[in-house]
Design a protein around this motif. Sequence first.
Motif, PDB file in Angstrom:
ATOM      1  N   SER A 136       0.829  -1.206   0.000  1.00 20.49           N
ATOM      2  CA  SER A 136       0.000   0.000   0.000  1.00 20.49           C
ATOM      3  C   SER A 136       0.860   1.250   0.000  1.00 20.49           C
ATOM      4  O   SER A 136       0.574   2.222  -0.713  1.00 20.49           O
ATOM      5  CB  SER A 136      -0.928   0.007   1.224  1.00 20.49           C
ATOM      6  OG  SER A 136      -1.799  -1.102   1.201  1.00 20.49           O
ATOM      7  N   LEU A 137       1.926   1.249   0.785  1.00 21.20           N
ATOM      8  CA  LEU A 137       2.832   2.392   0.829  1.00 21.20           C
ATOM      9  C   LEU A 137       3.494   2.614  -0.520  1.00 21.20           C
ATOM     10  O   LEU A 137       3.594   3.754  -1.004  1.00 21.20           O
ATOM     11  CB  LEU A 137       3.894   2.177   1.915  1.00 21.20           C
ATOM     12  CG  LEU A 137       4.944   3.281   2.060  1.00 21.20           C
ATOM     13  CD1 LEU A 137       4.280   4.600   2.437  1.00 21.20           C
ATOM     14  CD2 LEU A 137       5.996   2.891   3.096  1.00 21.20           C
ATOM     15  N   LEU A 138       3.929   1.533  -1.147  1.00 20.30           N
ATOM     16  CA  LEU A 138       4.578   1.629  -2.450  1.00 20.30           C
ATOM     17  C   LEU A 138       3.624   2.176  -3.506  1.00 20.30           C
ATOM     18  O   LEU A 138       3.999   3.036  -4.321  1.00 20.30           O
ATOM     19  CB  LEU A 138       5.095   0.252  -2.867  1.00 20.30           C
ATOM     20  CG  LEU A 138       5.814   0.167  -4.226  1.00 20.30           C
ATOM     21  CD1 LEU A 138       7.099   0.987  -4.197  1.00 20.30           C
ATOM     22  CD2 LEU A 138       6.116  -1.281  -4.583  1.00 20.30           C
ATOM     23  N   LEU A 139       2.387   1.716  -3.486  1.00 18.57           N
ATOM     24  CA  LEU A 139       1.411   2.177  -4.469  1.00 18.57           C
ATOM     25  C   LEU A 139       0.913   3.580  -4.169  1.00 18.57           C
ATOM     26  O   LEU A 139       0.483   4.302  -5.086  1.00 18.57           O
ATOM     27  CB  LEU A 139       0.221   1.209  -4.503  1.00 18.57           C
ATOM     28  CG  LEU A 139       0.510  -0.195  -5.023  1.00 18.57           C
ATOM     29  CD1 LEU A 139      -0.729  -1.068  -4.928  1.00 18.57           C
ATOM     30  CD2 LEU A 139       1.018  -0.161  -6.463  1.00 18.57           C
ATOM     31  N   TYR A 140       0.963   3.990  -2.888  1.00 19.65           N
ATOM     32  CA  TYR A 140       0.468   5.321  -2.539  1.00 19.65           C
ATOM     33  C   TYR A 140       1.408   6.429  -3.015  1.00 19.65           C
ATOM     34  O   TYR A 140       0.963   7.549  -3.247  1.00 19.65           O
ATOM     35  CB  TYR A 140       0.266   5.442  -1.036  1.00 19.65           C
ATOM     36  CG  TYR A 140      -0.368   6.764  -0.654  1.00 19.65           C
ATOM     37  CD1 TYR A 140      -1.716   7.000  -0.894  1.00 19.65           C
ATOM     38  CD2 TYR A 140       0.392   7.781  -0.073  1.00 19.65           C
ATOM     39  CE1 TYR A 140      -2.303   8.206  -0.580  1.00 19.65           C
ATOM     40  CE2 TYR A 140      -0.190   8.990   0.248  1.00 19.65           C
ATOM     41  CZ  TYR A 140      -1.536   9.194  -0.005  1.00 19.65           C
ATOM     42  OH  TYR A 140      -2.109  10.400   0.305  1.00 19.65           O
ATOM     43  N   VAL A 141       2.688   6.122  -3.177  1.00 18.63           N
ATOM     44  CA  VAL A 141       3.643   7.154  -3.611  1.00 18.63           C
ATOM     45  C   VAL A 141       3.242   7.751  -4.961  1.00 18.63           C
ATOM     46  O   VAL A 141       3.125   8.983  -5.084  1.00 18.63           O
ATOM     47  CB  VAL A 141       5.078   6.594  -3.643  1.00 18.63           C
ATOM     48  CG1 VAL A 141       6.023   7.588  -4.313  1.00 18.63           C
ATOM     49  CG2 VAL A 141       5.547   6.287  -2.225  1.00 18.63           C
ATOM     50  N   PRO A 142       3.024   6.951  -6.019  1.00 15.07           N
ATOM     51  CA  PRO A 142       2.597   7.573  -7.280  1.00 15.07           C
ATOM     52  C   PRO A 142       1.243   8.257  -7.185  1.00 15.07           C
ATOM     53  O   PRO A 142       1.017   9.281  -7.834  1.00 15.07           O
ATOM     54  CB  PRO A 142       2.564   6.400  -8.269  1.00 15.07           C
ATOM     55  CG  PRO A 142       2.508   5.164  -7.435  1.00 15.07           C
ATOM     56  CD  PRO A 142       3.247   5.498  -6.181  1.00 15.07           C
ATOM     57  N   LEU A 143       0.323   7.725  -6.366  1.00 13.35           N
ATOM     58  CA  LEU A 143      -0.970   8.393  -6.188  1.00 13.35           C
ATOM     59  C   LEU A 143      -0.768   9.770  -5.564  1.00 13.35           C
ATOM     60  O   LEU A 143      -1.394  10.756  -5.984  1.00 13.35           O
ATOM     61  CB  LEU A 143      -1.878   7.543  -5.300  1.00 13.35           C
ATOM     62  CG  LEU A 143      -3.280   8.116  -5.066  1.00 13.35           C
ATOM     63  CD1 LEU A 143      -4.105   8.066  -6.356  1.00 13.35           C
ATOM     64  CD2 LEU A 143      -3.998   7.351  -3.947  1.00 13.35           C
ATOM     65  N   SER A 144       0.118   9.854  -4.585  1.00 12.16           N
ATOM     66  CA  SER A 144       0.397  11.133  -3.941  1.00 12.16           C
ATOM     67  C   SER A 144       1.016  12.126  -4.911  1.00 12.16           C
ATOM     68  O   SER A 144       0.659  13.306  -4.916  1.00 12.16           O
ATOM     69  CB  SER A 144       1.339  10.916  -2.746  1.00 12.16           C
ATOM     70  OG  SER A 144       1.685  12.141  -2.141  1.00 12.16           O
ATOM     71  N   LEU A 145       1.927  11.659  -5.772  1.00  9.49           N
ATOM     72  CA  LEU A 145       2.560  12.549  -6.745  1.00  9.49           C
ATOM     73  C   LEU A 145       1.538  13.057  -7.761  1.00  9.49           C
ATOM     74  O   LEU A 145       1.594  14.220  -8.183  1.00  9.49           O
ATOM     75  CB  LEU A 145       3.695  11.820  -7.471  1.00  9.49           C
ATOM     76  CG  LEU A 145       4.856  11.333  -6.595  1.00  9.49           C
ATOM     77  CD1 LEU A 145       5.920  10.680  -7.469  1.00  9.49           C
ATOM     78  CD2 LEU A 145       5.446  12.461  -5.778  1.00  9.49           C
ATOM     79  N   LEU A 146       0.607  12.213  -8.150  1.00  9.72           N
ATOM     80  CA  LEU A 146      -0.428  12.617  -9.096  1.00  9.72           C
ATOM     81  C   LEU A 146      -1.285  13.758  -8.532  1.00  9.72           C
ATOM     82  O   LEU A 146      -1.680  14.678  -9.264  1.00  9.72           O
ATOM     83  CB  LEU A 146      -1.327  11.435  -9.441  1.00  9.72           C
ATOM     84  CG  LEU A 146      -0.782  10.419 -10.445  1.00  9.72           C
ATOM     85  CD1 LEU A 146      -1.638   9.162 -10.421  1.00  9.72           C
ATOM     86  CD2 LEU A 146      -0.750  11.003 -11.852  1.00  9.72           C
TER      87      LEU A 146
END
Length: 277
Positions: free
Chosen positions: A150-160
């Motif tokens: 979840s942390l790994l996938l949240y990084v690109p979501l946060s950048l978007l």
Amino acid sequence: MKLNIVPARTGLEWTRLGVRVFWRQPMALAALFFLSMAAMSLATALPLVGPALALALLPSATLAMMVAAAEASHGRTPTPRVLLVAFRTGRERLQAMLTLGALYAGGFLLIMGLSALIDGGEFASVYLGGQPLTREIAESGDFQLAMWLSLLLYVPLSLLFWHAPGLVHWYGVPPVKALFFSLIACLRNLAAFTVYGLAWMGVFLLAGLLISLLVTLLAGLGLGAGFAGGVMVATAMSLAAMFFTSVVFTFRDSFQAPQWQPPSTEAVPPPEPPPSV
């Protein structure tokens, strides 16, 4: 509007400005952050749609803190009216912000759904507040794997979504384009954002150490645990408000418009860059 590439040291400047501007209006900015979080918490309590609605409110809450920080940087006191800034700048921008909120909620829930494939939904239940975190759950291999995924996938979501609310509000960029421009701006300024993240990590660690020493001192003086807990909660809220205050400076330095055109008379432009940046 064009993309600015800033040096890595600018990340330290963003952190410094967030702390400095917060202390210009600490009560107002802390109160606005608390009200934003309270609104999201109340939304979570709604049956069925509560958690998704709370997630959808996050881009609007982020924008409200950006506008409040811009107000404070210009020497003005932000008022609770900024909490509704996303909904007061015309139908087109309102629809765009609602779209951003829906996309963010959908992306976050997708991440939680993917993590549930690993641990049966335990991490998602704990993170969304539906289940208490016990030692047995925390030590579970599947739970830890779901957490790191979840942390790994949240990084690109946060950048978007990092710059997207500001791009929609201040520059009138359509939601999907705003997500794309936000991602590109973050990646092109990755060095500055890395320093920014490390700087805030240092601020939080230092504050945690100081609060631990203070709590120990208060306990030695015979003050109750409730008072110490209140100090810890107030400090955590203030630090989070400082962090959100700094977001507007990352936006300001990442984009440059050829001519400033505010979307409405109530909109506040990002603060002017200081000579040192």
